[in-house]
Design an enzyme around this catalytic site. Structure first.
Site, PDB file in Angstrom:
ATOM      1  CD  GLU A  27      11.663  24.630 -18.340  1.00 39.12           C
ATOM      2  OE1 GLU A  27      12.472  25.067 -17.500  1.00 39.12           O
ATOM      3  OE2 GLU A  27      11.117  25.347 -19.195  1.00 39.12           O
ATOM      4  CD  GLU A  68       6.940  26.142 -18.912  1.00 36.66           C
ATOM      5  OE1 GLU A  68       7.871  26.996 -19.034  1.00 36.66           O
ATOM      6  OE2 GLU A  68       6.781  25.457 -17.891  1.00 36.66           O
TER       7      GLU A  68
END
Length: 979
Positions: free
Chosen positions: A692, A799
């Site tokens: 991320e 995710e």
């Protein structure tokens, strides 16, 4: 033995090449030496005398003496350690380095030949020694020339069988052994230089890194890969010790080297020809053309035989030691026998008379004859569960085994089906129509078609998931990975190429690829889930703030040693054998392991690898490997923080990783260490380079530059493993990624994170699964992957997953909340299924918020922190899945104040854009500021606890102390056909 020169006493050089430390340590002036004249001299006097004597010698003699004295100044640290400790050092060496170590000294040779070391090396490759009772003497049945062949290590290439019990004083034997080791090492290096790379199975990697030995191990057996519980045995068929004992003592060094040498012989086409049948020389031999054959080893005796099927309508069993026919199987087929298969005491034969016959070899009896095909049966294969046959009638028939009841008739091929191969879950068929087809063995469903796999009809095939090996009438063979569409071929036309017209059938178990819009690959991988390994996440333990803060705080309360003890034991209990076993039972085959940079280096000691950097990561990967579970290593935190999120472990809402080049260089260095450590590990699927990222540059310049650098650094070491690259802004934005990414970053997948807004307490409305709500989730998901689809590149969901209600916080609403969240989960799975998207759900284990399993409320850890966790929940300190209904009114005035102070509303839109003004206030004021004041309170809860109590708290996270989230796990099982 000692030599005397006047008053100087010198020990002879031993064959060891070193002298024990105790013989070298003599405190200056503390000892006296008895001279030849009976006088006692001090060490200083003796030293002075020796110097004068040496000074009187010619320079040429001094050089000779120097060479003799030099070994006395050396000290073998490893050789003087206890054997157990020395072996722990040696167990980190490769087999090539062990062979080199065997040349150093007699002590090192003993250590390097230790069976436990070679056993570990064998087990890492899946090679085990099979204890077979020998009821007969193979050697006695051989001719004199055959016996000489058995005794010839040069010819057989099996290495020396190193036995214990050497005479420590027999210098001649030691030298002889070292010379033999040198010769052995020379041969091994020669074979390694000749092309051997690795016996690891092929992973989803570029064709340039592809190796085939593991696939070839079972080709002669024409059988599927054994299930995880079955051992794969491999040992030499003829050994010298057969004459000495009815049970051969395991020699794992011999086993290891035999495998390697046999592999090299296959790769180099080096073989020794022997004849079983020549015209008129062998009685009871075949009388017509031989069409098929298979090697077999009887498990109870270890006896190796060869079965052959012929146009003469018979099958003959040959003793490979005597080259004689021992059994003739006939009387069933009335035409040519075209295929045979031997497995677990049974023999299946197929013929041009349209029959398949099954025989019990031990009873020497016919079990059953199958006559369902309408034309010649061209191939038959079977295992413990099913028998599969194929025919010129263009069908594949599947029977249960051993009861042989027909289950499926598979229709799809447009010409004769020439060959089939089976694995535990799949059937592969090959046809004269030039196609290969993949079928689900349990349902008979056609999963995938590979058209134009060869330029002419395919004659033979073998399958070792995920690799297919085929041979064709076009005079070429092809090795092909069905998950990546990459491989190798003897034909330049197909070497690494993609079939131009593959028809992708619905298929979400094995992932694969379809051609992209630009003719590139759109690769899909495996069902995956995530768990924190060396990373300790807020959701896992429930602590406030960042991981580095709670580690520092606990060290202040308990002391550094006890704090490290707790975290070490927590990581140990967090994932073990029962976790892997449960995970595998759901049909999942890969785990994304989150790690943090601080577990590899210290901020105050950068670029120095910590001694235990890989301790828990190695353990977790090894456990997963034992259950055939792959792993993806996810770098969840970076120096300076790659985003302003708490999970970046930076302690700030500013991502300093993008502001300081040294932070980026340090992470690249860490990835170089990881790549070097795991480059040959076949159970590591790949590297998730940076979790991320949030690069504030409007064109993602910092992120793209970093990806260029880290890609080049890793590829300089490891070209085999997949790189998983997250999109910018928390893995949601690829719009500024380069157009040439497909060529720029080789063997790469692109990771989105697809958390649905309806899966959190902040959901804009209760989720009911309406068309509008599903459409919103679909559009959000498609927007994230649009760039990959446009470029024809691999999309992977790194995710995703909703959070769940808890009775202690949500009360009577818990059941209704979770019912809606499970519906979100299933609808997302359905979306991914339609695209055959592989995914990694977040997460495996926590304290009850989102995990597939969660720590029981009755455990010591949850009891100890019950009140603290409740207070943290009410304060909405966590950014992830918070419910701020109790405190929103406190922070709203800050939001209103900022809105009123900023005249231009566009100035309120700061990076990252997915953080609204309210979200930014929340992140900075609650999850950082308030959390910071709660860190010390969390740590103080541990004060006064001894190691026994700390162990109890850590053990709370072990699998046996966890609850399973049943509906979540059932959904994963339903959407993971590997189960």
């Amino acid at each position: 033995m000692t030599m005397f020169y006047q008053d100087v006493q010198l020990p002879l050089l031993s064959d060891e090449g070193f002298t024990e430390e105790d013989n070298l340590r003599t405190p200056r002036g503390s000892e006296m030496i008895d001279g030849d004249d009976g006088e006692m001299r001090s060490v200083e006097d003796t030293e002075e005398l020796a110097y004068k004597l040496l000074a009187s010698l010619p320079r040429s003699r001094l050089a000779t003496i120097q060479r003799r004295i030099a070994p006395l100044l050396q000290f073998d640290v490893v050789g003087c350690l206890p054997t157990e400790v020395a072996l722990q050092i040696f167990e980190h060496l490769s087999f090539k380095n062990l062979l080199v170590c065997g040349l150093v000294s007699r002590r090192w040779q003993t250590l390097a030949n230790d069976q436990s070391l070679w056993k570990s090396l064998c087990q890492a490759r899946g090679w085990t020694w099979r204890h077979v009772p020998r009821s007969h003497n193979f050697v006695a049945s051989l001719t004199p020339s055959d016996t000489r062949w058995v005794d010839s290590d040069d010819d057989e290439g099996m290495g020396d069988s190193d036995e214990d019990g050497h005479d420590e004083e027999d210098e001649e034997n030691v030298l002889e052994g070292i010379e033999a080791a040198k010769a052995e090492l020379t041969v091994m290096h020669a074979e390694l230089d000749s092309g051997f790379q690795s016996t690891a199975s092929f992973t989803a990697a570029s064709s340039s890194s592809f190796t085939i030995p593991k696939l070839l191990q079972d080709i002669s057996q024409h059988r599927a890969r054994p299930s995880p519980r079955r051992e794969r045995h491999s040992a030499p068929s003829i050994l010298k010790s057969l004459q000495e004992s009815s049970i051969i003592r395991p020699d794992y060094k011999l086993l290891h080297q035999t495998h390697i040498k046999l592999t090299n012989r296959i790769l180099s086409a080096s073989y020794k020809r022997s004849y079983l049948q020549t015209r008129g020389s062998t009685p009871n031999a075949h009388t017509n053309t031989i069409y098929c054959l298979q090697l077999c080893t009887y498990p109870d005796t270890g006896k190796q035989v060869l079965f052959t099927g012929s146009r003469d309508k018979t099958v003959r069993e040959w003793n490979l030691n005597t080259s004689q026919v021992e059994r003739v199987i006939s009387g069933v087929h009335n035409s040519s026998i075209l295929s045979i298969c031997v497995h677990n005491g049974y023999l299946a034969t197929a013929g041009s008379d349209r029959q398949v016959a099954v025989w019990d070899l031990a009873a020497n009896a016919l079990v059953r004859v199958l006559t369902d095909h309408d034309d010649s049966v061209l191939c038959v294969r079977f295992d413990d569960q099913r028998l599969v046959s194929c025919s010129k009638d263009r069908t594949v028939r599947v029977y249960s085994f051993p009861d042989l009841e027909l289950r499926f008739v598979l229709h799809a091929h447009r010409a004769a089906v020439n060959a089939v191969s089976i694995s535990e879950s799949f059937i592969v068929s090959a046809s004269g129509d030039r196609s290969v087809r993949l079928w689900d063995a349990e349902t008979g469903k056609l999963l995938r078609t590979f058209d134009n796999h060869h330029t002419r009809g395919i004659a033979s095939i073998d399958f070792c998931p995920p690799v297919v090996l085929s041979g064709s009438s076009d005079k070429h063979i092809r090795l092909f990975d069905i998950t990546t569409l990459q491989g190798w071929s003897t034909s330049p036309e197909y070497d690494g190429a993609v079939p131009p017209s593959n028809v992708l059938q619905p298929f979400s178990a094995l992932s694969g690829a379809v051609p992209g819009l630009d003719g590139e690959l759109h690769i899909r991988f495996l069902w995956i889930t995530s768990y924190g390994s060396t990373l300790i996440d807020v959701m896992v333990q429930g602590y406030p703030g960042c991981e580095y803060q709670i580690r520092e705080a606990l060290a202040e309360v308990l002391g550094k040693e006890k704090a490290e003890f707790f975290f070490d034991r927590f990581l140990y209990h967090f994932f073990g054998e029962p976790d892997a076993q449960f995970f595998k039972s759901l049909g999942l085959n890969c785990i994304r392991i989150a790690v943090g940079y601080r577990h590899f280096e210290d901020d105050m000691n950068p670029r120095v690898l910590k001694p235990d950097a890989f301790k828990h990561l190695d353990r977790a990967i090894a456990i997963c490997a034992r259950y055939n579970i792959y792993t993806v290593i996810d770098m969840h935190t970076a120096p300076g923080g790659q985003s302003g999120g708490w999970h970046a472990d930076g302690g700030s809402h500013i991502a300093y990783f993008w502001r300081h080049k040294d932070f980026q260089d340090r992470l690249i260095w860490i990835w170089e260490q990881i790549a070097e450590h795991y480059k040959d590990n076949e159970w590591v699927a790949g590297y998730n380079v940076l979790n991320e990222p949030a690069d504030p540059h409007p064109k993602h310049a910092g992120l793209i530059s970093f990806y260029d650098q880290v890609h080049n650094a890793i590829r300089a070491i490891d070209k085999r493993h997949i790189l998983f690259l997250d999109g910018n802004t928390f893995a949601t934005d690829f719009t500024k990624f380069p157009d040439d990414a497909g060529q720029r970053w080789e063997n790469t997948a692109y990771a989105i994170h697809d958390y649905a807004v309806f899966g959190f307490p902040s959901s804009p409305e209760p989720y009911e699964g309406t068309e509008a709500q599903i459409e919103r989730m679909v559009k959000t998901y498609q927007r994230k992957r649009a760039w990959m689809d446009a470029k024809g590149l691999c999309a992977w969901n790194g995710e995703w997953g909703p959070v769940y209600g808890r009775e202690e916080y949500d009360g009577d609403e818990t059941e209704a909340i979770n019912k809606r969240r499970y519906r979100v989960l299933k609808d997302q799975l359905e979306i991914y299924k339609k695209d055959s998207l592989s995914w990694s759900i977040w997460l495996y284990k926590d304290i009850g918020f989102q995990g597939m399993v969660y720590v029981s409320r009755s455990t010591p850890y949850m009891k100890l922190f019950k009140d603290f966790l409740g207070r943290k929940q009410r304060l909405a300190v966590d950014a992830w899945g918070r419910d701020d209904k109790y405190v929103k009114h406190i922070y709203q005035p800050i939001v209103d104040l900022i809105k009123g102070a900023v005249s231009d509303p566009s100035h309120l839109k700061l990076y990252p854009p997915i953080w609204s003004l309210e979200e930014r206030v929340t992140r900075i004021s609650r999850t950082m500021l308030v959390a910071e004041f709660m860190v010390q309170e969390w740590a103080e809860t541990f004060r006064g606890l001894d190691e026994d109590k700390l162990e109890e708290l850590a053990r709370s996270f072990s699998f046996e102390n966890c609850m399973k989230r049943a509906e979540l796990n059932q959904s994963l099982r339903e959407y993971s056909p590997l189960s």
